[in-house]
Design a protein around this motif. Structure first.
Motif, PDB file in Angstrom:
ATOM      1  N   ARG A 129     -11.946   4.533   8.391  1.00 24.55           N
ATOM      2  CA  ARG A 129     -11.521   5.795   7.790  1.00 24.55           C
ATOM      3  C   ARG A 129     -10.768   6.637   8.813  1.00 24.55           C
ATOM      4  O   ARG A 129     -11.230   6.803   9.948  1.00 24.55           O
ATOM      5  CB  ARG A 129     -12.745   6.562   7.278  1.00 24.55           C
ATOM      6  N   ARG A 187      -7.541   3.176   8.128  1.00 30.07           N
ATOM      7  CA  ARG A 187      -7.333   2.685   6.764  1.00 30.07           C
ATOM      8  C   ARG A 187      -6.280   3.587   6.114  1.00 30.07           C
ATOM      9  O   ARG A 187      -6.587   4.636   5.541  1.00 30.07           O
ATOM     10  CB  ARG A 187      -8.648   2.730   5.981  1.00 30.07           C
ATOM     11  N   THR A 221      -1.787   3.703   4.713  1.00 29.55           N
ATOM     12  CA  THR A 221      -0.657   2.919   4.225  1.00 29.55           C
ATOM     13  C   THR A 221      -0.122   2.041   5.346  1.00 29.55           C
ATOM     14  O   THR A 221      -0.101   2.423   6.501  1.00 29.55           O
ATOM     15  CB  THR A 221       0.447   3.850   3.723  1.00 29.55           C
ATOM     16  N   ARG A 232     -10.127  -4.568  11.986  1.00 31.89           N
ATOM     17  CA  ARG A 232     -10.978  -3.582  11.349  1.00 31.89           C
ATOM     18  C   ARG A 232     -10.137  -2.453  10.782  1.00 31.89           C
ATOM     19  O   ARG A 232      -9.187  -1.996  11.417  1.00 31.89           O
ATOM     20  CB  ARG A 232     -11.996  -3.009  12.347  1.00 31.89           C
ATOM     21  N   LEU A 233     -10.504  -2.002   9.599  1.00 31.40           N
ATOM     22  CA  LEU A 233      -9.906  -0.841   8.963  1.00 31.40           C
ATOM     23  C   LEU A 233     -10.964   0.245   8.884  1.00 31.40           C
ATOM     24  O   LEU A 233     -12.029   0.043   8.297  1.00 31.40           O
ATOM     25  CB  LEU A 233      -9.397  -1.194   7.561  1.00 31.40           C
ATOM     26  N   SER A 253      -7.002  -7.446   6.918  1.00 29.83           N
ATOM     27  CA  SER A 253      -8.175  -7.648   6.067  1.00 29.83           C
ATOM     28  C   SER A 253      -9.390  -7.266   6.905  1.00 29.83           C
ATOM     29  O   SER A 253      -9.633  -7.860   7.968  1.00 29.83           O
ATOM     30  CB  SER A 253      -8.279  -9.110   5.621  1.00 29.83           C
ATOM     31  N   ASP A 254     -10.118  -6.257   6.453  1.00 30.61           N
ATOM     32  CA  ASP A 254     -11.231  -5.739   7.238  1.00 30.61           C
ATOM     33  C   ASP A 254     -12.264  -6.824   7.522  1.00 30.61           C
ATOM     34  O   ASP A 254     -12.672  -7.571   6.624  1.00 30.61           O
ATOM     35  CB  ASP A 254     -11.890  -4.581   6.487  1.00 30.61           C
ATOM     36  N   SER A 258       0.829  -1.203   0.000  1.00 32.19           N
ATOM     37  CA  SER A 258       0.000   0.000   0.000  1.00 32.19           C
ATOM     38  C   SER A 258       0.861   1.250   0.000  1.00 32.19           C
ATOM     39  O   SER A 258       0.550   2.242  -0.673  1.00 32.19           O
ATOM     40  CB  SER A 258      -0.952  -0.002   1.208  1.00 32.19           C
ATOM     41  N   SER A 265      -1.144  -0.393   7.267  1.00 36.83           N
ATOM     42  CA  SER A 265      -2.220  -1.204   7.851  1.00 36.83           C
ATOM     43  C   SER A 265      -3.034  -1.909   6.780  1.00 36.83           C
ATOM     44  O   SER A 265      -3.455  -3.057   6.954  1.00 36.83           O
ATOM     45  CB  SER A 265      -3.136  -0.319   8.703  1.00 36.83           C
ATOM     46  N   GLU A 266      -3.254  -1.233   5.651  1.00 35.82           N
ATOM     47  CA  GLU A 266      -4.051  -1.842   4.577  1.00 35.82           C
ATOM     48  C   GLU A 266      -3.383  -3.081   3.995  1.00 35.82           C
ATOM     49  O   GLU A 266      -4.062  -3.972   3.480  1.00 35.82           O
ATOM     50  CB  GLU A 266      -4.299  -0.825   3.465  1.00 35.82           C
TER      51      GLU A 266
END
Length: 392
Positions: free
Chosen positions: A325, A307, A309, A322-323, A316-317, A161, A311-312
């Protein structure tokens, strides 16, 4: 050529005087290079009270304290002593780990001597001003970074990412991956210690929300605190466990008077603290990878992260965590509340996270950077120059 033919001059703004994820990765990598028979020389500021012993030969460079953050130093010059040492060492590749004044001078020195250069990206420097009321500087800093990185033969990012972001920012035409590894002896679910939790005031039936990292505002401490305020307003039972030290500790303690602060932890003690959490909350957007997220995953602990760079590429959400905003306080609180109230969901995400973390072994990820070195040297030997604007 194999790794034993490498002679690497590594320039760092902080190789060992303050401990962080970036310089620990660099030290591990230097240790790996030395075990492969390579020669390495490290150039970085030093202090009388380093955080840990350096891997390899470390040459001190002139530096001054960062205004307002005196624990960090800015290397501002390539002294005549450093130049003499470089000439005697005769590197065949220069690695730049920080776009500071010394990094710029080392890059110019390498170009003058016809040496290939690889830069590793460890943090999103362009995002820092927003945490100090100077967001208008971000485009300027991004421009300075672009000029620096496009003069290098290649750059490496710690996650896909982050690599994609660097491509979108037009930082380089050659962007590779040098990810991060995990020490499974230290970070594993077996380190969980309910007795230790009880000793610091966390009861078995109270979910522990963890924060791990250096206590500085750019780690998202304001977002973390505001989210915890929402959980408290919703009367969701929880306990906050903060592992780390830094200049913003007093501010953070005042914002979260009910939290438990363990201070800096390392080795087995850090593994115990991470495994003893029930979830990690990482709202930062400045990381390019997220070492603490990977450590939590290896311990079977789910993560709620911004969410962003890094962590993404790890999470996987709704599978391993959890990801959310960045800055979405209500959504962060919703995700944490779900994990606090639903032990089964927590356990399933933690198990999936542990499985995902097993991909990251240190030797494998470090060999990827060695392979990049060898490719860049081979390309130079074949007459290929960096695809960038011809900046001297």
């Amino acid at each position: 050529m194999d790794a034993s033919g490498l002679r690497i001059a590594l320039f760092s703004g902080n190789y060992n005087y303050v401990r962080d994820g970036a310089n620990q990765a660099l030290n591990r990598f230097v240790g790996y290079l030395l075990r492969q028979g390579a020669a390495v020389r490290v150039y970085s500021p030093t202090t009388d009270t380093p955080a840990f012993a350096p891997a390899g030969d470390l040459i001190s460079t002139p530096s001054v304290p960062v205004p307002g953050r005196k624990e960090y130093r800015i290397p501002y010059a390539m002294s005549s002593r450093v130049r003499r040492d470089l000439k005697a060492f005769a590197p065949n590749l220069v690695h730049l780990s920080s776009p500071d004044p010394l990094g710029h001078r080392a890059l110019s020195w390498a170009r003058q001597h016809g040496l290939p250069t690889v830069a590793s990206v460890h943090t999103r420097f362009e995002t820092y001003p927003r945490y100090y009321g100077l967001a208008f500087l971000e485009p300027v800093i991004e421009g300075i970074l672009r000029r620096f990185y496009r003069r290098c033969d290649a750059i490496v990012a710690p996650s896909e990412s982050m690599a994609q972001l660097l491509r979108e920012q037009r930082m380089s035409y050659d962007v590779g991956i040098w990810t991060r590894g995990i020490d499974r002896e230290i970070f594993n679910p077996g380190r969980r210690d309910l007795g230790w939790r009880r000793s610091i005031g966390i009861y078995d039936d109270v979910p522990a929300i963890g924060f791990i990292g250096r206590l500085v505002m750019e780690k998202g401490l304001d977002v973390f605190s505001d989210t915890i305020d929402q959980l408290a307003a919703r009367q969701v039972a929880h306990k906050v466990l903060v592992v780390g030290e830094g200049p913003a500790r007093e501010w953070f303690q005042n914002r979260l008077p009910g939290a438990i602060f363990t201070g800096f932890q390392q080795g087995a003690d850090l593994g115990r603290a991470v495994a003893s959490m029930d979830m990690l909350f990482n709202p930062s957007v400045t990381e390019t990878f997220g070492n603490v997220t990977l450590e939590a995953m290896a311990c079977g602990v789910p993560t709620v992260a911004a969410r962003a760079t890094g962590s993404e590429s790890l999470l996987s959400d709704r599978v391993t965590g959890r990801l959310i905003r960045p800055g979405a306080i209500g959504a962060f609180a919703d995700a944490l509340q779900d994990y606090c109230l639903n032990g089964d969901a927590r356990g399933q995400a933690g198990a999936a996270a542990q499985t995902r973390a097993e991909r990251n072994g240190w030797d494998q990820v470090n060999q990827a950077l060695v392979d990049t070195y060898l490719r860049i040297i081979r390309q130079r030997e074949q007459g290929m120059m960096p695809r960038s604007s011809p900046v001297p």
